[in-house]
Design a protein around this motif. Structure first.
Motif, PDB file in Angstrom:
ATOM      1  N   VAL A  97       0.827  -1.207   0.000  1.00  0.00           N
ATOM      2  CA  VAL A  97       0.000   0.000   0.000  1.00  0.00           C
ATOM      3  C   VAL A  97       0.864   1.260   0.000  1.00  0.00           C
ATOM      4  N   LEU A  98       2.006   1.237   0.693  1.00  0.00           N
ATOM      5  CA  LEU A  98       2.903   2.392   0.655  1.00  0.00           C
ATOM      6  C   LEU A  98       3.515   2.567  -0.740  1.00  0.00           C
ATOM      7  N   GLY A  99       3.846   1.448  -1.387  1.00  0.00           N
ATOM      8  CA  GLY A  99       4.342   1.527  -2.749  1.00  0.00           C
ATOM      9  C   GLY A  99       3.303   2.104  -3.695  1.00  0.00           C
ATOM     10  N   ALA A 100       2.037   1.745  -3.479  1.00  0.00           N
ATOM     11  CA  ALA A 100       0.959   2.279  -4.313  1.00  0.00           C
ATOM     12  C   ALA A 100       0.828   3.787  -4.142  1.00  0.00           C
ATOM     13  N   LEU A 101       0.925   4.256  -2.913  1.00  0.00           N
ATOM     14  CA  LEU A 101       0.801   5.691  -2.649  1.00  0.00           C
ATOM     15  C   LEU A 101       1.942   6.484  -3.285  1.00  0.00           C
ATOM     16  N   SER A 102       3.078   5.840  -3.487  1.00  0.00           N
ATOM     17  CA  SER A 102       4.241   6.548  -4.041  1.00  0.00           C
ATOM     18  C   SER A 102       4.222   6.637  -5.560  1.00  0.00           C
ATOM     19  N   GLN A 103       3.292   5.957  -6.217  1.00  0.00           N
ATOM     20  CA  GLN A 103       3.273   5.904  -7.672  1.00  0.00           C
ATOM     21  C   GLN A 103       2.449   7.044  -8.261  1.00  0.00           C
ATOM     22  N   ASP A 104       2.787   7.450  -9.485  1.00  0.00           N
ATOM     23  CA  ASP A 104       1.999   8.447 -10.195  1.00  0.00           C
ATOM     24  C   ASP A 104       1.459   7.902 -11.515  1.00  0.00           C
ATOM     25  N   ASN A 105       1.484   6.571 -11.644  1.00  0.00           N
ATOM     26  CA  ASN A 105       0.957   5.903 -12.815  1.00  0.00           C
ATOM     27  C   ASN A 105      -0.098   4.897 -12.360  1.00  0.00           C
ATOM     28  N   MET A 106      -1.217   4.851 -13.045  1.00  0.00           N
ATOM     29  CA  MET A 106      -2.308   3.982 -12.605  1.00  0.00           C
ATOM     30  C   MET A 106      -1.900   2.513 -12.567  1.00  0.00           C
ATOM     31  N   LYS A 107      -1.141   2.064 -13.557  1.00  0.00           N
ATOM     32  CA  LYS A 107      -0.710   0.669 -13.570  1.00  0.00           C
ATOM     33  C   LYS A 107       0.242   0.371 -12.422  1.00  0.00           C
ATOM     34  N   GLY A 108       1.113   1.324 -12.087  1.00  0.00           N
ATOM     35  CA  GLY A 108       2.016   1.141 -10.952  1.00  0.00           C
ATOM     36  C   GLY A 108       1.253   1.057  -9.640  1.00  0.00           C
ATOM     37  N   ILE A 109       0.249   1.913  -9.467  1.00  0.00           N
ATOM     38  CA  ILE A 109      -0.558   1.887  -8.245  1.00  0.00           C
ATOM     39  C   ILE A 109      -1.242   0.535  -8.089  1.00  0.00           C
ATOM     40  N   LEU A 110      -1.858   0.063  -9.158  1.00  0.00           N
ATOM     41  CA  LEU A 110      -2.586  -1.205  -9.076  1.00  0.00           C
ATOM     42  C   LEU A 110      -1.642  -2.393  -8.909  1.00  0.00           C
ATOM     43  N   ALA A 111      -0.444  -2.315  -9.499  1.00  0.00           N
ATOM     44  CA  ALA A 111       0.525  -3.401  -9.335  1.00  0.00           C
ATOM     45  C   ALA A 111       0.939  -3.542  -7.876  1.00  0.00           C
ATOM     46  N   PHE A 112       1.247  -2.434  -7.216  1.00  0.00           N
ATOM     47  CA  PHE A 112       1.627  -2.510  -5.803  1.00  0.00           C
ATOM     48  C   PHE A 112       0.437  -2.927  -4.934  1.00  0.00           C
ATOM     49  N   HIS A 113      -0.764  -2.542  -5.342  1.00  0.00           N
ATOM     50  CA  HIS A 113      -1.933  -2.974  -4.581  1.00  0.00           C
ATOM     51  C   HIS A 113      -2.132  -4.483  -4.649  1.00  0.00           C
ATOM     52  N   SER A 114      -1.698  -5.107  -5.736  1.00  0.00           N
ATOM     53  CA  SER A 114      -1.781  -6.566  -5.815  1.00  0.00           C
ATOM     54  C   SER A 114      -0.978  -7.200  -4.681  1.00  0.00           C
ATOM     55  N   ILE A 115       0.215  -6.667  -4.415  1.00  0.00           N
ATOM     56  CA  ILE A 115       1.045  -7.183  -3.319  1.00  0.00           C
ATOM     57  C   ILE A 115       0.341  -6.986  -1.988  1.00  0.00           C
ATOM     58  N   SER A 116      -0.231  -5.810  -1.782  1.00  0.00           N
ATOM     59  CA  SER A 116      -0.912  -5.505  -0.534  1.00  0.00           C
ATOM     60  C   SER A 116      -2.098  -6.433  -0.295  1.00  0.00           C
ATOM     61  N   GLN A 117      -2.928  -6.624  -1.321  1.00  0.00           N
ATOM     62  CA  GLN A 117      -4.117  -7.458  -1.160  1.00  0.00           C
ATOM     63  C   GLN A 117      -3.762  -8.934  -1.008  1.00  0.00           C
ATOM     64  N   LEU A 118      -2.684  -9.366  -1.648  1.00  0.00           N
ATOM     65  CA  LEU A 118      -2.226 -10.745  -1.445  1.00  0.00           C
ATOM     66  C   LEU A 118      -1.775 -10.962  -0.012  1.00  0.00           C
ATOM     67  N   GLY A 119      -1.294  -9.891   0.633  1.00  0.00           N
ATOM     68  CA  GLY A 119      -0.975  -9.983   2.053  1.00  0.00           C
ATOM     69  C   GLY A 119      -2.204 -10.290   2.889  1.00  0.00           C
TER      70      GLY A 119
END
Length: 484
Positions: A283-305
């Motif tokens: 979720v912290l990685g998602a907040l640091s992104q300015d690209n929609m695909k980057g935000i959603l990619a990091f959210h995949s890690i968070s939700q898998l947690g």
């Protein structure tokens, strides 16, 4: 019926390869073929729910000697959801107009990717699970690089290197398990009494767990995911995010869950810490992104947690929440990436700074984004809310107060990152340099798969009680020594 999804995907892949000069035919074949797989998978799920598990042994060779497929309630659910994503993914791919990627073998690779996914969810033994993983790896690597961009090759190398290493670890674990038990049948392994399991078997299961955690992109084995997803063609990333990492979680459910009662306390705590670290880092990685695909990619890690956290509870409610959360994440994350694909098709970019004013251009698209975004953040009454409720209930049963507080904090940060997309892409005015939309959102039939996925999230949230009852049946059988 058991073999149809695999045979259909294989036929579609081979036929599409020979139709490589006929793009229109490939597109029509992909949509119609994936729809037929969806219909058969839905029928198969009904049969399994009413009549019980279905088994197929090729050539009449019974386990542990032959190749066998075994479709139980867990497999039927995942195959059905995967077929739904398959249909939505092919439909969105046709609408996305990625002709350069399509001419490089996009559709044959897509079909063979699904061939591997359906095989992994259907197989009845560990070695063939390894084989299906390799089919997945081969297809997905070329799909990562099919757009021909140099950065995509760099991301694809990281993706392939980590997953090849995980495959070698997987094969080592399979060898240890076979040497200690003489079988690789999942049903026979499940019946082994954990208290009398040999050290070699437990070591083999531990090694397999590392391979599954890597393929599920759990911290600290996660870095291949944000390195490859943002550089891949957006429609296929939607399928990747919905399905690929879930195969790793599926392996944990099949192999590790039946032995949870003999799991050392240190290993259980390590898995919980990895789950919490994935949630926070993602979720912290998602907040640091300015690209929609980057935000959603990091959210995949968070939700898998979240999914792994529910798994580590070692209770019926925990395993049920894990399965329910898997289904939720498969649908919602696919939906969000397909929405980004629609934006990219019409606006020409996935960077938040380069897009704006979409609320005025397409109120319907804004609504279709809001539904999965709110579900991902856990807002009632959507499916994601109930997935988090079931997980938190399991944590409270285990008196894991710290994990509950972290889960709630991560949900709040998830909402903030979704608001980042909403305010930047839909609410703010369009930048001056933004080119006029290439197509009208309201007339673009790419909205069909988006609407279907959003409707699924709403309906499964509305009937969450029935959904919980079904996944509790799955959890009971997974944790028992009986066949599903």
């Amino acid at each position: 019926m058991i073999a149809y999804p695999l045979l259909a995907c294989f036929f579609l892949g081979v036929t599409s390869f020979f139709l490589k000069e006929h793009l229109r035919a490939q597109r029509i074949l992909a949509v119609l073929g994936s729809f037929s797989v969806l219909m058969i998978s839905a029928l198969q799920a009904v049969v399994v729910f009413n009549a019980g598990s279905q088994h197929l042994s090729f050539g009449g060779w019974q386990p542990p000697y032959g190749i066998s497929f075994h479709i139980d309630l867990l497999s039927a659910i995942l195959i059905c959801v995967s077929a739904f994503i398959y249909f939505c993914g092919t439909t969105a791919s046709v609408a996305a107009k990625i002709s350069k990627a399509e001419l490089r073998g996009y559709y044959p690779l897509f079909h063979f990717l699904m061939f591997g996914i359906f095989g992994a969810f259907s197989t009845g033994d560990l070695f063939n699970l390894y084989v299906w993983f390799e089919v997945l790896l081969f297809s997905s690597f070329f799909l990562v690089t099919v757009n021909g961009k140099q950065r995509a090759f760099a991301g694809g190398f990281k993706y392939a290197a980590m997953n090849v290493l995980a495959s070698l670890v997987f094969l080592s674990g399979v060898a240890l398990i076979y040497s200690s038990t003489g079988t690789l049948s999942l049903l026979q392994l499940k019946s082994i009494n954990a208290a009398s399991a040999s050290p070699t078997l437990l070591i083999g299961i531990g090694i397999l767990s590392i391979a599954f955690l890597t393929k599920a992109a759990i911290f600290p084995f996660h870095f291949w995911l944000p390195a490859s997803y943002p550089l891949t063609a957006t429609p296929i990333v939607a399928v990747f995010s919905g399905l690929l990492t879930k195969v790793g979680v599926y392996g944990l459910l099949r192999v590790l869950a039946p032995f949870n009662d003999s799991m050392p306390l240190a290993l259980s705590l390590a898995l919980q810490l990895m789950a919490l670290a994935s949630m926070i880092f993602g979720v912290l990685g998602a907040l640091s992104q300015d690209n929609m695909k980057g935000i959603l990619a990091f959210h995949s890690i968070s939700q898998l947690g979240y999914i792994l956290l529910a798994f580590t509870l070692n209770t019926q409610l925990g395993i049920a929440a894990c399965v329910f959360y898997m289904a939720h994440h498969m649908l919602v994350k696919t939906n969000l990436f397909l929405i980004v694909s629609s934006i990219e098709t019409t606006e020409g970019s996935t960077a938040i700074a380069k897009v704006g004013g979409l609320l005025q251009k397409s109120p319907l698209l804004a609504v279709l984004f809001a539904i999965p975004a709110l579900s991902l953040a856990g807002i009632p009454p959507l499916m994601g809310f109930w997935a988090k409720v079931f997980t938190i209930q399991g944590l409270l049963q285990n008196r894991s107060i710290a994990a509950v507080l972290i889960s709630l904090a991560v949900s709040l940060l998830t909402m903030m990152s979704m608001l980042k997309i909403w305010l930047g892409v839909f609410w703010k005015p369009a930048p001056d340099e933004t080119l006029p939309a290439k197509n009208s959102y309201m007339k673009n039939w790419v909205l069909l798969p988006l609407a279907l996925l959003a409707a699924a999230s709403i309906l499964l949230g509305a009937f969450s009680g029935s959904g919980l009852a079904i996944v509790q049946q799955v959890a009971t059988k997974i944790m028992s020594k009986e066949s599903l």
